[in-house]
Scaffold this motif. Structure first.
Motif, PDB file in Angstrom:
ATOM      1  N   THR A   1      51.269 -30.938 -60.953  1.00  0.00           N
ATOM      2  CA  THR A   1      50.218 -31.729 -60.288  1.00  0.00           C
ATOM      3  C   THR A   1      49.967 -31.236 -58.864  1.00  0.00           C
ATOM      4  O   THR A   1      48.928 -31.526 -58.281  1.00  0.00           O
ATOM      5  N   ALA A   2      50.920 -30.468 -58.313  1.00  0.00           N
ATOM      6  CA  ALA A   2      50.762 -29.922 -56.958  1.00  0.00           C
ATOM      7  C   ALA A   2      49.888 -28.680 -56.939  1.00  0.00           C
ATOM      8  O   ALA A   2      49.460 -28.234 -55.866  1.00  0.00           O
ATOM      9  N   ILE A   3      49.621 -28.115 -58.125  1.00  0.00           N
ATOM     10  CA  ILE A   3      48.739 -26.930 -58.168  1.00  0.00           C
ATOM     11  C   ILE A   3      47.488 -27.189 -59.013  1.00  0.00           C
ATOM     12  O   ILE A   3      46.856 -26.253 -59.513  1.00  0.00           O
TER      13      ILE A   3
ATOM     14  N   ALA B   1      56.718 -36.238 -64.082  1.00  0.00           N
ATOM     15  CA  ALA B   1      55.437 -35.559 -64.286  1.00  0.00           C
ATOM     16  C   ALA B   1      54.505 -35.704 -63.089  1.00  0.00           C
ATOM     17  O   ALA B   1      53.835 -34.739 -62.692  1.00  0.00           O
ATOM     18  N   LEU B   2      54.438 -36.889 -62.523  1.00  0.00           N
ATOM     19  CA  LEU B   2      53.506 -37.121 -61.415  1.00  0.00           C
ATOM     20  C   LEU B   2      54.034 -36.592 -60.088  1.00  0.00           C
ATOM     21  O   LEU B   2      53.283 -36.029 -59.292  1.00  0.00           O
ATOM     22  N   THR B   3      55.340 -36.755 -59.846  1.00  0.00           N
ATOM     23  CA  THR B   3      55.901 -36.395 -58.538  1.00  0.00           C
ATOM     24  C   THR B   3      56.427 -34.967 -58.459  1.00  0.00           C
ATOM     25  O   THR B   3      56.573 -34.419 -57.366  1.00  0.00           O
TER      26      THR B   3
ATOM     27  N   MET C   1      46.632 -35.819 -61.659  1.00  0.00           N
ATOM     28  CA  MET C   1      47.436 -37.013 -61.915  1.00  0.00           C
ATOM     29  C   MET C   1      46.809 -37.875 -63.013  1.00  0.00           C
ATOM     30  O   MET C   1      47.515 -38.417 -63.864  1.00  0.00           O
ATOM     31  N   LYS C   2      45.491 -37.980 -62.992  1.00  0.00           N
ATOM     32  CA  LYS C   2      44.826 -38.789 -64.030  1.00  0.00           C
ATOM     33  C   LYS C   2      44.933 -38.127 -65.400  1.00  0.00           C
ATOM     34  O   LYS C   2      45.150 -38.806 -66.409  1.00  0.00           O
ATOM     35  N   LEU C   3      44.792 -36.813 -65.434  1.00  0.00           N
ATOM     36  CA  LEU C   3      44.957 -36.085 -66.700  1.00  0.00           C
ATOM     37  C   LEU C   3      46.393 -36.247 -67.211  1.00  0.00           C
ATOM     38  O   LEU C   3      46.619 -36.459 -68.412  1.00  0.00           O
TER      39      LEU C   3
END
Length: 333
Positions: free
Chosen positions: A117-119, A143-145, A254-256
């Motif tokens: 999620t950071a890229i 997954a999110l963080t 994040m939404k995906l």
């Protein structure tokens, strides 16, 4: 007689056909996969090449993920004993090469994370399958963080099946290779024995143990906005830290990711990989993947300019469209 085949080298250099050939070869009873160089098991494929291909409309942007996911599926359905020695950094493609196999052996040097999620991406390589199957809401949290699990915690989280001290890996490997026509249970017994002989950090609690109640409560939401709201309302140091982390991630990613895990919880691995291939192609058409790779891997300024820049600006329709069938271009397993 060849009791084992060993894969060495970078993730992207492992041909699916070779792995499939080993499965059919009567001279091969066991496959052991490990990293080369000592520092990493595998930190992923050549993302820079994929971004350049995506920008240029080159077929590599499709072929890279297609080949990778077919290999992930091969590993996930492997009939022979498959042992991944994840002694070192295990991220991105390295997760796909290990987590779907029957046996995953962590050491004190293992560093596991899915920081996609950071890229501007999402935890792919079958992340939509194994993450929602971890305890409570741990999978969504990871997954999110992009939280990093280290050493024995990789086992405690349920990502690894065994923990063996790094200095004992060579002995473990020898004992596995010395097995004659080993069954799954034969391999399991050897791994269990070596784990019993590895007491390092056995008395240390799981790093997230004190936070699991909070993770299960705060990340129990039907939307990313709900998660953020829970974190802000809670106000604890842990919650504040996670809110700060999520504020830096791609809102679209994040939404995906949340929807990916929601769907994946009730899907087979094959269904998940088909879904994730669709998501990769949506990301190739968007902005955030290219911007994330630029900020994190190329310029390394760690200051991506996400488009859209807020969760509220990411429309539900754009998220839904990312999951739609690609027709003839869909992944075929």
């Amino acid at each position: 007689m060849l009791p084992a085949s060993q894969l060495r080298g970078a993730c992207q250099h492992i041909p699916t056909l070779t792995v499939q050939k080993w499965e059919k070869d009567s001279k091969i009873d066991l496959v052991i996969i490990k990293g080369a160089g000592g520092k990493a098991f595998c930190a992923g494929g050549d993302i820079r090449a994929v971004t350049e291909a995506g920008k240029a409309g080159d077929p590599l942007a499709q072929d890279f993920f297609k080949e990778e996911y077919i290999l992930n599926n091969t590993i996930g359905t492997y009939e022979k004993p498959y042992v991944a020695l994840i002694d070192g950094i295990t991220m991105g493609g390295g997760v796909g090469l290990s987590v779907h196999g029957r046996f995953r052996v962590a050491t004190e040097k293992t560093l596991f994370a899915m920081p996609e999620t950071a890229i501007g991406l999402f935890p792919d390589v079958g992340g939509g399958y194994f993450l929602p199957r971890l305890q409570g809401r741990l999978g969504l949290f990871l997954a999110l963080t992009g939280f990093r699990l280290r050493g024995r915690d990789v086992l405690r989280a349920g990502v690894a099946t065994h923990f063996v001290e790094s200095e004992k890996i060579a002995a473990l490997e020898k004992d596995l290779v010395d097995l004659k026509s080993p069954s799954i249970s034969d391999v399991a017994k050897v791994l269990d024995l070596h784990q019993q002989q590895s007491g390092l950090d056995a008395d240390k609690p799981f790093a997230l143990e004190q936070h699991m109640e909070a993770i299960n409560r705060l990340f129990d939401a039907s939307s990313v906005e709900g998660v953020i709201e829970n974190l802000k309302k809670d106000g604890s140091p842990f919650a504040k830290k996670q809110a700060e982390t999520l504020s830096k991630m791609s809102p679209t990613s994040m939404k995906l990711t949340l929807k990916q895990l929601q769907h994946g919880a009730s899907m087979s691995l094959q269904e998940v990989l088909i879904m994730e291939f669709r998501l990769t192609q949506a990301c190739m058409k968007g902005q955030d993947f290219y911007e994330g790779v630029r900020a994190v891997l190329i310029d390394k300024d760690q200051s991506p300019k996400w488009q859209p820049g807020t969760l509220e600006e990411v429309s539900e329709q754009s998220v839904e469209d990312s999951f739609k069938s690609l027709g003839e271009r869909d992944l075929k397993l």
